[in-house]
Design a protein around this motif. Structure first.
Motif, PDB file in Angstrom:
ATOM      1  N   ALA A  36       0.836  -1.204   0.000  1.00  0.00           N
ATOM      2  CA  ALA A  36       0.000   0.000   0.000  1.00  0.00           C
ATOM      3  C   ALA A  36       0.871   1.255   0.000  1.00  0.00           C
ATOM      4  N   LEU A  37       1.920   1.241   0.820  1.00  0.00           N
ATOM      5  CA  LEU A  37       2.814   2.391   0.881  1.00  0.00           C
ATOM      6  C   LEU A  37       3.523   2.596  -0.456  1.00  0.00           C
ATOM      7  N   GLU A  38       4.010   1.523  -1.042  1.00  0.00           N
ATOM      8  CA  GLU A  38       4.700   1.635  -2.333  1.00  0.00           C
ATOM      9  C   GLU A  38       3.769   2.212  -3.398  1.00  0.00           C
ATOM     10  N   LYS A  39       2.518   1.755  -3.407  1.00  0.00           N
ATOM     11  CA  LYS A  39       1.543   2.277  -4.372  1.00  0.00           C
ATOM     12  C   LYS A  39       1.267   3.759  -4.123  1.00  0.00           C
ATOM     13  N   ALA A  40       1.087   4.118  -2.840  1.00  0.00           N
ATOM     14  CA  ALA A  40       0.770   5.510  -2.498  1.00  0.00           C
ATOM     15  C   ALA A  40       1.906   6.454  -2.868  1.00  0.00           C
ATOM     16  N   LEU A  41       3.148   5.966  -2.788  1.00  0.00           N
ATOM     17  CA  LEU A  41       4.298   6.808  -3.092  1.00  0.00           C
ATOM     18  C   LEU A  41       4.596   6.883  -4.586  1.00  0.00           C
ATOM     19  N   SER A  42       4.038   5.971  -5.365  1.00  0.00           N
ATOM     20  CA  SER A  42       4.384   5.931  -6.785  1.00  0.00           C
ATOM     21  C   SER A  42       3.229   6.276  -7.714  1.00  0.00           C
ATOM     22  N   ASN A  43       2.032   6.466  -7.169  1.00  0.00           N
ATOM     23  CA  ASN A  43       0.863   6.777  -7.997  1.00  0.00           C
ATOM     24  C   ASN A  43       0.051   7.908  -7.372  1.00  0.00           C
ATOM     25  N   GLY A  44      -0.736   8.578  -8.194  1.00  0.00           N
ATOM     26  CA  GLY A  44      -1.655   9.578  -7.685  1.00  0.00           C
ATOM     27  C   GLY A  44      -3.037   8.971  -7.468  1.00  0.00           C
ATOM     28  N   TYR A  45      -3.668   9.263  -6.323  1.00  0.00           N
ATOM     29  CA  TYR A  45      -4.995   8.736  -6.004  1.00  0.00           C
ATOM     30  C   TYR A  45      -5.915   9.864  -5.551  1.00  0.00           C
ATOM     31  N   ASP A  46      -7.221   9.643  -5.742  1.00  0.00           N
ATOM     32  CA  ASP A  46      -8.225  10.592  -5.264  1.00  0.00           C
ATOM     33  C   ASP A  46      -8.668  10.256  -3.847  1.00  0.00           C
ATOM     34  N   GLY A  47      -8.415   9.035  -3.401  1.00  0.00           N
ATOM     35  CA  GLY A  47      -8.765   8.612  -2.055  1.00  0.00           C
ATOM     36  C   GLY A  47      -8.051   7.310  -1.728  1.00  0.00           C
ATOM     37  N   ILE A  48      -7.799   7.091  -0.431  1.00  0.00           N
ATOM     38  CA  ILE A  48      -7.141   5.864   0.029  1.00  0.00           C
ATOM     39  C   ILE A  48      -7.982   5.253   1.149  1.00  0.00           C
ATOM     40  N   VAL A  49      -8.247   3.949   1.052  1.00  0.00           N
ATOM     41  CA  VAL A  49      -8.959   3.206   2.091  1.00  0.00           C
ATOM     42  C   VAL A  49      -7.962   2.250   2.724  1.00  0.00           C
TER      43      VAL A  49
END
Length: 223
Positions: A36-49
């Motif tokens: 989850a951390l790797e995804k959050a640091l490498s992609n842009g998101y409108d929301g995280i659950v």
């Protein structure tokens, strides 16, 4: 709208992903905190659950790390009834909302929709990075000099600054800056990236936009 979902219970992850996709969201699904951390640091998101209890890294650890990296994406925490202290700690660490398990799927969908709408609050009146300041009211980009941006230039610079910790791909920019307009392509994004590069040069800034034609692109400070 793109959502990052981190939930280690496989069946629940699958159901939530399917429900979000039925509501029109694009979902990146993960099963542990490290991914989850790797995804959050490498992609842009409108929301995280984020589920609090996950292998490798807890949801709280992920939340604290992304906030430390200045990622302001709205976050919804999923908690068990017994995790009251964790819930409080999560809100203190920068969570925007929480939902206690077990929950009704309809309520989760409503919370996620509210969360992504709330994301517009993060479009602050001023954003700063390196020696530049981006002002939303006047559409000005300021460093040693000041230049006014077009609306699309402003929206592109804003998207890059809000995702300053990682490179942003063309598809994300086309969706968020151009709202998936039919005639927009990677060529369009490249054109506007070069417009912004010219304006950063004009105001004699130490900030530059890294990336070649086709992306991804990232703002960096040129020491």
């Amino acid at each position: 709208m793109k959502i990052l979902l981190a939930e280690d219970t496989v069946d629940l992850n699958k159901v939530i992903s399917q429900m979000l996709e039925m509501q029109g969201f694009d979902v990146d699904s993960t099963f542990d905190g490290q991914m989850a951390l790797e995804k959050a640091l490498s992609n842009g998101y409108d929301g995280i659950v984020l589920d609090i209890m996950m292998p490798k890294m807890s949801g709280l650890q992920v939340l604290k790390e992304i906030r430390k990296r200045n990622i302001v994406t709205p976050v919804l925490m999923l908690t068990a009834k017994a995790e009251v202290d964790d819930r409080v700690e999560g809100l203190d660490a920068g969570a925007d909302d929480y939902l206690t398990k077990p929950f009704a799927m309809k309520e989760l969908m409503a919370r996620v929709k509210a969360l992504t709408r709330r994301g517009s609050q993060y479009a602050a009146k001023e954003l700063s990075f390196g020696d530049i300041t981006l002002k939303s009211e006047s559409l000005e980009l300021i460093a040693s000099n000041t230049v006014r941006l077009s609306l699309k230039e402003f929206s592109l610079m804003q998207a890059l600054l809000l995702n300053q910790e990682h490179a942003v791909d063309c598809n994300y920019l086309i969706e968020h800056v151009w709202n998936d307009e039919a005639d927009v392509s990677e060529e369009t994004v490249w054109l506007y990236v070069n417009f912004l590069r010219g304006k950063l040069s004009y105001i004699d800034s130490n900030v530059e936009i890294k990336g070649d034609k086709g992306g991804p692109y990232q703002v960096v400070i040129n020491e």
